[in-house]
Design an enzyme around this catalytic site. Structure first.
Site, PDB file in Angstrom:
ATOM      1  N   LYS A 107       0.835  -1.210   0.000  1.00  0.00           N
ATOM      2  CA  LYS A 107       0.000   0.000   0.000  1.00  0.00           C
ATOM      3  C   LYS A 107       0.871   1.262   0.000  1.00  0.00           C
ATOM      4  O   LYS A 107       2.075   1.191   0.297  1.00  0.00           O
ATOM      5  CB  LYS A 107      -0.925  -0.026   1.215  1.00  0.00           C
ATOM      6  CG  LYS A 107      -0.189  -0.030   2.540  1.00  0.00           C
ATOM      7  CD  LYS A 107      -1.098  -0.458   3.680  1.00  0.00           C
ATOM      8  CE  LYS A 107      -0.353  -0.414   4.989  1.00  0.00           C
ATOM      9  NZ  LYS A 107      -1.107  -1.014   6.094  1.00  0.00           N
TER      10      LYS A 107
ATOM     11  N   ARG B 105     -10.202  -0.834  15.256  1.00  0.00           N
ATOM     12  CA  ARG B 105     -10.243   0.019  14.068  1.00  0.00           C
ATOM     13  C   ARG B 105     -11.188  -0.677  13.105  1.00  0.00           C
ATOM     14  O   ARG B 105     -12.368  -0.381  13.074  1.00  0.00           O
ATOM     15  CB  ARG B 105      -8.820   0.204  13.520  1.00  0.00           C
ATOM     16  CG  ARG B 105      -8.695   1.268  12.459  1.00  0.00           C
ATOM     17  CD  ARG B 105      -7.255   1.452  12.001  1.00  0.00           C
ATOM     18  NE  ARG B 105      -6.674   0.224  11.463  1.00  0.00           N
ATOM     19  CZ  ARG B 105      -5.423   0.112  11.017  1.00  0.00           C
ATOM     20  NH1 ARG B 105      -4.615   1.166  11.036  1.00  0.00           N
ATOM     21  NH2 ARG B 105      -4.974  -1.022  10.536  1.00  0.00           N
TER      22      ARG B 105
ATOM     23  N   TYR C 162      15.493  30.295   8.284  1.00  0.00           N
ATOM     24  CA  TYR C 162      14.173  30.868   8.564  1.00  0.00           C
ATOM     25  C   TYR C 162      13.925  30.912  10.072  1.00  0.00           C
ATOM     26  O   TYR C 162      14.125  29.921  10.779  1.00  0.00           O
ATOM     27  CB  TYR C 162      13.072  30.023   7.933  1.00  0.00           C
ATOM     28  CG  TYR C 162      12.928  30.210   6.443  1.00  0.00           C
ATOM     29  CD1 TYR C 162      12.662  31.478   5.897  1.00  0.00           C
ATOM     30  CD2 TYR C 162      13.016  29.122   5.579  1.00  0.00           C
ATOM     31  CE1 TYR C 162      12.513  31.629   4.524  1.00  0.00           C
ATOM     32  CE2 TYR C 162      12.865  29.261   4.221  1.00  0.00           C
ATOM     33  CZ  TYR C 162      12.614  30.527   3.693  1.00  0.00           C
ATOM     34  OH  TYR C 162      12.458  30.677   2.344  1.00  0.00           O
TER      35      TYR C 162
HETATM   36  C1  LIG Z   1      -0.211  -1.935   6.690  1.00  0.00           C
HETATM   37  C2  LIG Z   1      -0.731  -3.230   7.192  1.00  0.00           C
HETATM   38  C3  LIG Z   1       0.140  -4.315   7.388  1.00  0.00           C
HETATM   39  C4  LIG Z   1       1.638  -4.198   7.274  1.00  0.00           C
HETATM   40  O1  LIG Z   1       2.135  -3.651   8.456  1.00  0.00           O
HETATM   41  P1  LIG Z   1       3.709  -3.474   8.704  1.00  0.00           P
HETATM   42  O2  LIG Z   1       3.784  -2.973  10.088  1.00  0.00           O
HETATM   43  O3  LIG Z   1       4.182  -2.486   7.707  1.00  0.00           O
HETATM   44  O4  LIG Z   1       4.313  -4.810   8.501  1.00  0.00           O
HETATM   45  C5  LIG Z   1      -0.418  -5.524   7.746  1.00  0.00           C
HETATM   46  N1  LIG Z   1      -1.755  -5.660   7.906  1.00  0.00           N
HETATM   47  C6  LIG Z   1      -2.612  -4.628   7.756  1.00  0.00           C
HETATM   48  C7  LIG Z   1      -4.066  -4.837   7.975  1.00  0.00           C
HETATM   49  C8  LIG Z   1      -2.121  -3.388   7.412  1.00  0.00           C
HETATM   50  O5  LIG Z   1      -2.976  -2.355   7.261  1.00  0.00           O
END
Ligand SMILES: *Cc1c(COP(=O)(O)O)cnc(C)c1O
Length: 362
Positions: free
Chosen positions: A34, A129, A254
């Site tokens: 992702k 979640r 800055y």
């Molecule tokens: C992003 C995600 C992962 C991967 O998590 P990492 O900590 O990057 O290994 C696994 N499962 C779900 C449901 C996620 O949203």
């Protein structure tokens, strides 16, 4: 002269996938791609993960981009679909859906489809979640089992909230709760993200879902990828574009946020928040030039950062490469200075940075 660049080491990527398979030898691997493969480039990364058993993404557009890139591997949508009109797209493209609420089950049952889709039923064991409640499992599982729109095997999953912290008892509670809930079902199980794979072997199940560790980065508290035998895939670099002397007690940059208590030399490097470098990185956040660590000073601006190279300039010249993070400077460490997590730093690298893919397997 190329300035901000992300070198993506594809041999490190392949190495990390092999490490994952060694750590979880009985599990299949769902490589999490992702957010543009955590900022590494979605399609190219996927092309070099052909040894993974499936890919996982968060959004349908990401999955469609993989198909448009010619990838035919199974793809899991980690949040499933958000609209009934997406279901035929899933079927047409052979996408698997994570089902986490009753609305999705209603939509699946009512869909007019030419065939079934594969689903993962996600149970909330404490993350709060996504996921169905434990007491909904039996009912929803049967509804999915009985729907002609759903393939017969209902794969089961959950997600950890605190697995990065070995001291936190929550993960063990989540694992136990999940295994107890699914005990009477002969289905494929998937629990572990990277932290589960590294820190909680009892969570490996039939499938693992590594994201961050594929890219060579550690999710664990106070660790770096190297501690687990992983190799960072991204090296974020730029160049020194100016060197100047500043006198003691003269505010720099800055807002004049920093001044040296003695005369010193500054290297100005071509990297800033316009490249995705964190604007909140503190004074002293390390960078590497010519094998030496120096600290950034003053405000990070859009295109530039100032680095204190000390009163003798330490051999630094205009045109020298500067490593902002990578194999010689863990992004985990930069994240601490920026009060964030390595995930965010990787995802934030902007399109202005030029990507170079190295060590592709012939
Ligand atoms: C992003 C995600 C992962 C991967 O998590 P990492 O900590 O990057 O290994 C696994 N499962 C779900 C449901 C996620 O949203």
């Amino acid at each position: 002269m190329k300035l901000a660049a992300a070198e993506i080491d594809l041999s490190a990527l392949a190495h990390n996938l092999r490490c994952i398979k060694e750590m979880a030898p009985s599990a299949r691997v769902m490589a999490v791609l992702k957010a543009n493969a955590y900022g590494h480039g979605l399609v190219t990364i996927a092309q070099h993960l052909q040894d993974a058993d499936a890919f996982a993404v968060a959004r349908i557009d990401e999955a469609l981009a993989l198909r448009a890139g010619g990838l035919t591997n199974p793809i899991v949508l980690l949040e499933g679909f958000f609209n009934a009109s997406d279901i035929p797209i899933l079927l047409a493209n052979n996408f698997q859906a994570v089902i986490h609420n009753e609305e999705q089950i209603n939509a699946l049952e009512q869909a007019q489809l030419d065939g079934p889709i594969a689903v993962w039923l996600k149970i909330d064991t404490g993350m709060h979640r996504l996921g169905i409640e434990p007491d909904q499992l039996e009912r929803f599982y049967l509804r999915l089992k009985n729907s002609p729109n759903v393939k017969p095997n209902i794969q089961l999953m959950t997600h950890f909230s605190c697995a990065d912290d070995k001291q936190n008892p929550k993960t063990k509670q989540q694992i136990k709760a999940f295994l107890k809930l699914v005990d009477n079902k002969q289905e494929q199980l998937c629990l572990a993200n990277s932290a589960g794979i590294i820190g909680w072997p009892m969570s490996h199940g039939d499938w693992v879902r590594p994201g961050l560790m594929l890219y060579g980065i550690s999710p664990m508290v106070a660790k770096v990828g190297h501690n687990h035998g992983l190799r960072p895939v991204m090296k974020l670099t730029t160049k020194v574009i100016a060197i100047r002397r500043v006198p003691a007690n003269e505010p720099v940059g800055y807002g004049g946020r920093w001044q040296s208590d003695k005369d010193t030399m500054l290297a100005v490097v071509a990297m800033g928040y316009g490249d995705g470098y964190p604007r909140h990185a503190k004074n002293g956040t390390p960078v590497m030039i010519k094998g030496q660590r120096f600290g950034i000073v003053g405000s990070v601006s859009m295109d530039m950062i100032t680095v204190d190279i000390g009163d003798n300039q330490a051999g630094v010249q205009i045109g020298d490469e500067v490593e902002m993070w990578g194999p010689n400077l863990p992004v985990e460490e930069v994240a601490i200075y920026a009060e964030t997590i390595p995930y965010e730093l990787l995802c934030n690298v902007t399109p202005r940075v030029s990507y170079e893919y190295l060590n592709a397997k012939k």
